[in-house]
Design a protein around this motif. Structure first.
Motif, short mmCIF file in Angstrom:
data_model
loop_
_atom_site.label_atom_id
_atom_site.label_comp_id
_atom_site.label_asym_id
_atom_site.label_seq_id
_atom_site.Cartn_x
_atom_site.Cartn_y
_atom_site.Cartn_z
N ARG A 162 0.73 -1.28 -0.13
CA ARG A 162 0.06 -0.05 -0.01
C ARG A 162 0.87 1.32 0.05
O ARG A 162 1.93 1.39 0.64
N ALA A 164 1.30 5.62 -0.06
CA ALA A 164 0.43 6.88 0.19
C ALA A 164 0.54 8.06 -1.02
O ALA A 164 1.44 8.78 -0.95
N SER A 184 -5.43 4.22 4.91
CA SER A 184 -4.21 3.94 6.15
C SER A 184 -5.09 3.30 7.02
O SER A 184 -4.41 2.23 7.64
N THR A 201 3.13 4.91 4.79
CA THR A 201 2.17 5.83 5.26
C THR A 201 2.65 6.82 6.23
O THR A 201 3.94 6.74 6.38
N SER A 202 2.14 7.63 6.88
CA SER A 202 2.58 8.74 7.78
C SER A 202 3.07 8.08 9.06
O SER A 202 2.64 6.97 9.64
N SER A 205 0.06 7.77 11.44
CA SER A 205 -0.92 6.77 11.13
C SER A 205 -0.39 5.32 11.52
O SER A 205 -1.08 4.50 11.93
N TRP A 227 8.94 9.94 2.23
CA TRP A 227 7.45 10.32 2.35
C TRP A 227 7.38 11.48 3.18
O TRP A 227 7.59 11.41 4.40
#
Length: 325
Positions: A162, A164, A184, A201-202, A205, A227
């Protein structure tokens, strides 16, 4: 002059400037989120200045939906917002560069970008939509692998992941990964059921969705990270220009303090995610300078190439961003 102010405006001076007003600020996050804290700092700073200006904050997408705030802001139906600028990439394609892999190395680099000709060019695009930035800020993220570490492009071959954002999907597909698009909030279950091998992701998250319970290795944002997402606090430009000089000064001063807070808290979020994953027994793998450059080389052939092809003046804007050391 267009004034994007709420109905609570008390009076106008002969010049047309607002003397007492309530401004509405919208965002999508909970009241515990760093971006809400930034909004609160600005509102509280303005209130303390005692310049007859009040900012009312509407968190948790209670006023406008997450991805539907930029247009109301531009049209003067909303006064202020905090949002990822890439959400408005359909309106201004150049904004897609504010969520681009490898463009930002770390938070200090992000701070230099905020003061650069690149950001000045982005702000020119904002002005076309009657929008201006009061607080600049980037939040970072990393990678997590269910069974192995992910620090270089070679680590993604054959993995279901996955990513972002569209640009990250393009880059990771270029590294040989299969992309599974999802929010997310869905990463945990997707890893638990074997749908995902990896995720991007962040930092916040990764912690809030307890991804540390499902992975063997975590690559946090540190000296190098891929990111970074630009998430500024914006105001309708005509609204700002309609305020009195004292109100403008109070808003600008409060925003400067909030920007400094934003930078330091963003660094803390990354450090906290590292701590949480370590305490959960997850292996930590930091990205090296050489690995970062390998990712950027891949992005040049995938994400950057697509951006330039799709965006008028995209190469010039990309060059401005890459010129910031």
């Amino acid at each position: 002059m267009k004034l994007a102010l709420t109905a609570t405006v008390a009076a106008f001076a002969l010049t047309g400037a607002v003397t007492a007003a309530e401004l509405r600020m919208s965002h999508q996050w909970s009241t515990g989120d760093i971006r809400h804290q930034v909004a609160e700092m600005v509102a509280e700073g303005v209130a303390a200045a005692d310049v007859d200006l009040e900012i009312k904050i509407f968190p948790s997408a209670s006023l406008f939906k997450a991805r539907e705030q930029y247009q109301p802001l531009s049209r003067g139906q909303l006064d202020m917002t905090v949002l990822p600028l890439s959400y408005a990439g359909g309106v201004q394609p150049s904004y897609n560069l504010t969520l681009m892999p490898g463009l930002v190395k770390n938070h200090d680099h992000a701070a230099r970008l905020n003061e650069s000709a690149f950001m000045a060019a982005i702000e020119e695009k904002m002005a076309e939509d009657d929008v201006m930035a009061l607080v600049h800020g980037y939040l970072a993220g990393g990678f997590a692998g269910k069974d192995s570490c992910i620090t270089s492009p070679d680590d993604m071959e054959g993995k279901q992941t996955r990513a972002a954002g569209k640009a990250f999907e393009q880059m990771l597909a270029g590294a040989g990964a299969s992309i599974a698009s999802m929010a997310s909030s869905e990463i945990y279950n997707a890893m638990q059921t074997g749908v995902l091998d990896a995720a991007n992701t962040s930092s916040s998250s990764f912690v809030s969705y307890r991804i540390y319970e499902q992975v063997a290795c975590y690559t946090p944002a540190g000296d190098y990270a891929l990111w970074f997402m630009y998430q500024p606090l914006l105001i309708n430009k005509s609204t700002f220009e309609g305020l009195t000089p004292e109100q403008q000064a109070a808003l600008t001063e409060a925003s400067a303090a909030a920007e400094a807070f934003y930078l330091e808290e963003a660094k803390k979020e990354d450090a906290e995610s590292r701590r949480v994953f370590e305490e959960a027994g997850v292996e930590i793998a930091d990205m090296t300078a050489e690995e970062f450059e390998a990712w950027r080389a891949l992005a040049t052939e995938t994400s950057y190439k697509a951006f330039v092809e799709e965006t008028p003046g995209g190469q010039e804007l990309l060059d401005l961003a890459l010129s910031v050391d």
